[in-house]
Scaffold this motif. Sequence first.
Motif, PDB file in Angstrom:
ATOM      1  N   GLY A  30       0.136  -7.241 -43.129  1.00 58.13           N
ATOM      2  CA  GLY A  30       0.413  -6.697 -44.435  1.00 58.13           C
ATOM      3  C   GLY A  30       1.789  -6.135 -44.742  1.00 58.13           C
ATOM      4  O   GLY A  30       2.147  -5.520 -45.624  1.00 58.13           O
ATOM      5  N   TYR A  31       2.680  -6.383 -43.724  1.00 51.91           N
ATOM      6  CA  TYR A  31       4.038  -6.097 -43.677  1.00 51.91           C
ATOM      7  C   TYR A  31       5.114  -6.953 -44.502  1.00 51.91           C
ATOM      8  O   TYR A  31       4.745  -8.063 -44.201  1.00 51.91           O
ATOM      9  CB  TYR A  31       4.608  -5.706 -42.447  1.00 51.91           C
ATOM     10  N   GLN A  32       5.700  -6.478 -45.494  1.00 49.19           N
ATOM     11  CA  GLN A  32       6.381  -7.430 -46.636  1.00 49.19           C
ATOM     12  C   GLN A  32       7.872  -7.368 -46.109  1.00 49.19           C
ATOM     13  O   GLN A  32       8.821  -8.283 -46.442  1.00 49.19           O
ATOM     14  CB  GLN A  32       5.995  -6.988 -47.760  1.00 49.19           C
ATOM     15  N   ARG A  33       8.371  -5.924 -45.921  1.00 54.97           N
ATOM     16  CA  ARG A  33       9.777  -5.862 -45.909  1.00 54.97           C
ATOM     17  C   ARG A  33      10.351  -5.403 -44.515  1.00 54.97           C
ATOM     18  O   ARG A  33      10.275  -4.455 -44.183  1.00 54.97           O
ATOM     19  CB  ARG A  33      10.066  -4.726 -47.011  1.00 54.97           C
TER      20      ARG A  33
ATOM     21  N   ARG B 291      10.733 -18.591 -46.459  1.00 58.53           N
ATOM     22  CA  ARG B 291       9.832 -17.875 -47.628  1.00 58.53           C
ATOM     23  C   ARG B 291      10.499 -17.271 -48.855  1.00 58.53           C
ATOM     24  O   ARG B 291      10.012 -16.732 -49.552  1.00 58.53           O
ATOM     25  CB  ARG B 291       8.917 -16.760 -46.982  1.00 58.53           C
ATOM     26  N   GLY B 292      11.664 -17.567 -48.910  1.00 62.94           N
ATOM     27  CA  GLY B 292      12.894 -17.060 -49.913  1.00 62.94           C
ATOM     28  C   GLY B 292      12.853 -15.523 -50.069  1.00 62.94           C
ATOM     29  O   GLY B 292      12.971 -14.979 -51.076  1.00 62.94           O
ATOM     30  N   ARG B 293      12.890 -14.959 -48.961  1.00 64.01           N
ATOM     31  CA  ARG B 293      12.921 -13.334 -48.949  1.00 64.01           C
ATOM     32  C   ARG B 293      14.088 -13.046 -48.175  1.00 64.01           C
ATOM     33  O   ARG B 293      14.001 -11.641 -47.673  1.00 64.01           O
ATOM     34  CB  ARG B 293      11.469 -13.038 -48.297  1.00 64.01           C
ATOM     35  N   PHE B 294      14.995 -13.635 -47.647  1.00 70.80           N
ATOM     36  CA  PHE B 294      15.873 -13.175 -46.698  1.00 70.80           C
ATOM     37  C   PHE B 294      16.932 -12.275 -47.371  1.00 70.80           C
ATOM     38  O   PHE B 294      17.440 -12.544 -48.570  1.00 70.80           O
ATOM     39  CB  PHE B 294      16.992 -14.385 -46.222  1.00 70.80           C
ATOM     40  N   ASP B 295      16.936 -10.949 -46.867  1.00 71.88           N
ATOM     41  CA  ASP B 295      17.603  -9.897 -47.689  1.00 71.88           C
ATOM     42  C   ASP B 295      18.727  -9.643 -46.353  1.00 71.88           C
ATOM     43  O   ASP B 295      18.503  -9.045 -45.487  1.00 71.88           O
ATOM     44  CB  ASP B 295      16.915  -8.747 -47.975  1.00 71.88           C
ATOM     45  N   GLU B 296      19.975  -9.850 -46.642  1.00 73.54           N
ATOM     46  CA  GLU B 296      21.132  -9.609 -45.664  1.00 73.54           C
ATOM     47  C   GLU B 296      21.135  -7.891 -45.350  1.00 73.54           C
ATOM     48  O   GLU B 296      21.601  -7.571 -44.123  1.00 73.54           O
ATOM     49  CB  GLU B 296      22.508  -9.973 -46.434  1.00 73.54           C
ATOM     50  N   ASN B 297      20.688  -7.131 -46.237  1.00 75.03           N
ATOM     51  CA  ASN B 297      20.834  -5.703 -45.857  1.00 75.03           C
ATOM     52  C   ASN B 297      19.825  -5.321 -44.861  1.00 75.03           C
ATOM     53  O   ASN B 297      19.965  -4.266 -44.343  1.00 75.03           O
ATOM     54  CB  ASN B 297      20.397  -4.977 -47.231  1.00 75.03           C
ATOM     55  N   LEU B 298      18.635  -6.065 -44.546  1.00 73.33           N
ATOM     56  CA  LEU B 298      17.784  -5.817 -43.640  1.00 73.33           C
ATOM     57  C   LEU B 298      17.955  -6.157 -42.343  1.00 73.33           C
ATOM     58  O   LEU B 298      17.315  -6.204 -41.334  1.00 73.33           O
ATOM     59  CB  LEU B 298      16.281  -6.266 -43.949  1.00 73.33           C
TER      60      LEU B 298
ATOM     61  N   ALA C  64       8.893  -1.965 -41.928  1.00 73.49           N
ATOM     62  CA  ALA C  64       8.524  -2.326 -40.322  1.00 73.49           C
ATOM     63  C   ALA C  64       9.807  -2.680 -39.853  1.00 73.49           C
ATOM     64  O   ALA C  64      10.755  -3.216 -40.571  1.00 73.49           O
ATOM     65  CB  ALA C  64       7.644  -3.406 -40.294  1.00 73.49           C
ATOM     66  N   ILE C  65      10.211  -2.508 -38.745  1.00 73.17           N
ATOM     67  CA  ILE C  65      11.699  -2.969 -38.110  1.00 73.17           C
ATOM     68  C   ILE C  65      11.174  -3.679 -36.606  1.00 73.17           C
ATOM     69  O   ILE C  65      10.217  -3.364 -35.981  1.00 73.17           O
ATOM     70  CB  ILE C  65      12.239  -1.463 -37.484  1.00 73.17           C
ATOM     71  N   LEU C  66      11.849  -4.796 -36.565  1.00 72.14           N
ATOM     72  CA  LEU C  66      11.493  -5.571 -35.399  1.00 72.14           C
ATOM     73  C   LEU C  66      12.837  -5.352 -34.658  1.00 72.14           C
ATOM     74  O   LEU C  66      13.815  -5.446 -35.098  1.00 72.14           O
ATOM     75  CB  LEU C  66      11.391  -6.952 -35.738  1.00 72.14           C
ATOM     76  N   ALA C  67      12.843  -4.781 -33.390  1.00 71.94           N
ATOM     77  CA  ALA C  67      13.871  -4.602 -32.474  1.00 71.94           C
ATOM     78  C   ALA C  67      13.943  -5.605 -31.460  1.00 71.94           C
ATOM     79  O   ALA C  67      12.881  -6.152 -31.011  1.00 71.94           O
ATOM     80  CB  ALA C  67      13.745  -3.132 -31.670  1.00 71.94           C
ATOM     81  N   ALA C  68      15.117  -5.931 -30.937  1.00 72.96           N
ATOM     82  CA  ALA C  68      15.475  -7.369 -30.265  1.00 72.96           C
ATOM     83  C   ALA C  68      14.962  -6.894 -28.804  1.00 72.96           C
ATOM     84  O   ALA C  68      14.787  -7.829 -27.925  1.00 72.96           O
ATOM     85  CB  ALA C  68      16.976  -7.701 -30.401  1.00 72.96           C
TER      86      ALA C  68
END
Length: 356
Positions: A186-189, A221-228, A262-266
């Motif tokens: 359910g995470y979208q951003r 998915r047409g959802r890439f946001d450079e700010n994220l 949500a945040i994905l960390a490397a």
Amino acid sequence: MVTIKEIAKAVGVSPGTVSRVLNYDQTLSISEIKRQAIIETAEALNYATPRARKNALLPQLSIPMGLHAEVAASIAVIHFLAPNEELVDPYYVGVRLAIEVRCREYKLEIARVFNPDVPVDLAQLAGISAVIVVGHRAKAEIEAIARMCPHLVMADYNPRMPQFDCVRADLGEATTSILDSMESAGYQRIGFVGGYELMDNEALRQGEQRCKAYIEWHQARGRFDENLLALGQSERFGQNLRLETGYQQAKSLIALQNRPDAILAANDNMAIGTYRAIQEAGLSIPEDIAVVAFNDIPVAQFLMPPLSTMRIPGELIGEVAVDLLVERLNGRDYSKHVTLPTEMIWRGSARKPPAD
């Protein structure tokens, strides 16, 4: 699963001291020798279980002729992290310990260890039987090393030089798997904190597998946001993926008007910094922002809440690197590229995706 009490007993300190070290408490007054002993013991205790599981599955390589205790071959380990950087990244402690243990099993002497603070003096490689390179190195440097010592294995890095052996996990595939699971939960951003890959002194965000996969997944998915996308950049790649960098980059994501859910960390270190940034902002994990990362270092299971993370088999990478090296010394004259599987460990920092 190893406990804090077991680590404390092995090192001879209190459980509270172990907890504070594993949670990177900078206010703790403790010697660097004791701090390193705690981190290495945590890795070593974790290391025994997966190895016991796989011993029955992996064929045992014969020790090459001449590699006896009396006449041991010598190798060099060239690390992309400085000792103080490795100390705060237990994943690479695990890789190094596995290399050392496997070398002892084969009666191999580790004669030289280089790191970024000690430039590789090629003359010192004279007489060395083989080299294991851990992590990132420039192609020109790898080629120079190979001219001095043709038996060369890359551990935890693929330099895109097919003539050399390498062993690693597919971090791009692992990233895609995580993002698919987070979407189904359910995470979208989803934001990303990571670093650039440095190749021949050029910073390339598309060169780093996790970052590249994150961008491509969102673009598809047409959802890439450079700010994220929050990336740290420093002189060395190993300095990009630290707790402090994760903290700073996560703060920039949290400050967005439309912050991520949500945040994905490397890696787990960056996730620890992300935890701090979220908690300082008065937000909750995972209710306000979920956190997911890579590596599954020992501290991941002790965070509050415990960290969901993709387990990368660092110890096995170190072992297989030595196995590949021994095969080369045994006469194998073609290169091998070994990709080891990863495993997602879902804990309390993110919603677990529904079962298929």
